[in-house]
Design an enzyme around this catalytic site. Structure first.
Site, PDB file in Angstrom:
ATOM      1  N   TYR A  34       0.903  31.875 -55.222  1.00  0.00           N
ATOM      2  CA  TYR A  34      -0.135  31.125 -54.505  1.00  0.00           C
ATOM      3  C   TYR A  34       0.395  30.312 -53.316  1.00  0.00           C
ATOM      4  CZ  TYR A  34      -2.802  32.320 -58.671  1.00  0.00           C
ATOM      5  OH  TYR A  34      -3.424  33.006 -59.662  1.00  0.00           O
ATOM      6  N   HIS A 111      -9.939  34.323 -52.005  1.00  0.00           N
ATOM      7  CA  HIS A 111      -8.828  34.281 -52.967  1.00  0.00           C
ATOM      8  C   HIS A 111      -7.535  34.118 -52.201  1.00  0.00           C
ATOM      9  CE1 HIS A 111     -11.409  35.287 -56.296  1.00  0.00           C
ATOM     10  NE2 HIS A 111     -11.968  36.202 -55.517  1.00  0.00           N
TER      11      HIS A 111
HETATM   12  O1  CA2 Z   1      -5.993  34.312 -55.787  1.00  0.00           O
HETATM   13  C1  CA2 Z   1      -6.857  33.464 -56.077  1.00  0.00           C
HETATM   14  O2  CA2 Z   1      -7.206  32.580 -55.298  1.00  0.00           O
HETATM   15  C2  CA2 Z   1      -7.455  33.465 -57.476  1.00  0.00           C
HETATM   16  O3  CA2 Z   1      -8.840  33.113 -57.373  1.00  0.00           O
HETATM   17  C3  CA2 Z   1      -6.699  32.413 -58.266  1.00  0.00           C
HETATM   18  C4  CA2 Z   1      -7.105  32.359 -59.736  1.00  0.00           C
HETATM   19  C5  CA2 Z   1      -7.048  33.750 -60.371  1.00  0.00           C
HETATM   20  O4  CA2 Z   1      -7.554  33.689 -61.692  1.00  0.00           O
HETATM   21  C6  CA2 Z   1      -7.848  34.756 -59.562  1.00  0.00           C
HETATM   22  O5  CA2 Z   1      -7.695  36.034 -60.171  1.00  0.00           O
HETATM   23  C7  CA2 Z   1      -7.362  34.830 -58.138  1.00  0.00           C
HETATM   24  C8  CA2 Z   1      -6.170  31.448 -60.516  1.00  0.00           C
HETATM   25  C9  CA2 Z   1      -6.021  30.080 -59.921  1.00  0.00           C
HETATM   26  C10 CA2 Z   1      -4.874  29.409 -60.622  1.00  0.00           C
HETATM   27  O6  CA2 Z   1      -4.214  28.593 -59.698  1.00  0.00           O
HETATM   28  C11 CA2 Z   1      -2.951  28.213 -60.018  1.00  0.00           C
HETATM   29  C12 CA2 Z   1      -2.265  27.597 -59.015  1.00  0.00           C
HETATM   30  C13 CA2 Z   1      -0.967  27.212 -59.247  1.00  0.00           C
HETATM   31  C14 CA2 Z   1      -0.385  27.400 -60.494  1.00  0.00           C
HETATM   32  C15 CA2 Z   1      -1.087  28.005 -61.485  1.00  0.00           C
HETATM   33  C16 CA2 Z   1      -2.397  28.415 -61.248  1.00  0.00           C
END
Ligand code: CA2
Length: 136
Positions: A34, A111
């Site tokens: 991310y 996303h």
């Molecule tokens: O890629 C994206 O923005 C997502 O929406 C992020 C979601 C995931 O479930 C989608 O499939 C794609 C997860 C967000 C979790 O964010 C975190 C950030 C840092 C550390 C852990 C999780």
């Protein structure tokens, strides 16, 4: 005919930027997926960019599905459009899809990662079924 964008108290059209569960962890965990920017960094960048287009930003994050639904309903009358990263709820929530369908405003699904390069369960998004456009 397109609806007129509601304006804030200063008369500036408002865009709601809504962030779903776990996005408060951005920059602190999984930077390889991310990136290193925190949600606060993204908020700052979005507000700055929007100001250049004469838009104001209502930027929110919640880990709770009902909050996102309440905010999507609020946006029906208060926002000119919505940018939504529903995070994990994108792949699970019919209730958020229903709220998106009721929005009646331009809706951009965002996303930060490319869900199509990841696990197969991330390849379907309920939000996409109502979105005007998708950016990942
Ligand atoms: O890629 C994206 O923005 C997502 O929406 C992020 C979601 C995931 O479930 C989608 O499939 C794609 C997860 C967000 C979790 O964010 C975190 C950030 C840092 C550390 C852990 C999780």
């Amino acid at each position: 005919m397109a609806k007129k964008a509601p304006k804030d108290k200063a008369g500036t059209p408002s865009i709601y930027v809504l962030n779903g569960p776990n996005l408060n962890l951005l920059g602190h965990r999984e930077p390889e997926v991310y990136g290193r920017d925190t949600l606060a960094d993204i908020h700052t960048a979005v507000v700055r960019h929007a100001a250049g287009h004469g838009l104001s930003i209502e930027f929110r994050q919640s880990n709770h599905e009902g909050d996102l639904i309440d905010w999507l309903q609020e946006a029906r009358t208060k926002a000119g459009g919505v940018i939504l990263n529903a995070a994990g709820f994108s792949h699970t929530s019919v209730a958020i899809l229903d709220a998106c369908r009721a929005l009646d405003r331009p809706l951009i699904e965002v996303h930060l990662s490319n869900p199509f390069r990841r696990e197969s369960f991330r390849r379907h998004s309920f939000v996409s079924e109502a979105a005007t456009g998708v950016i990942c």
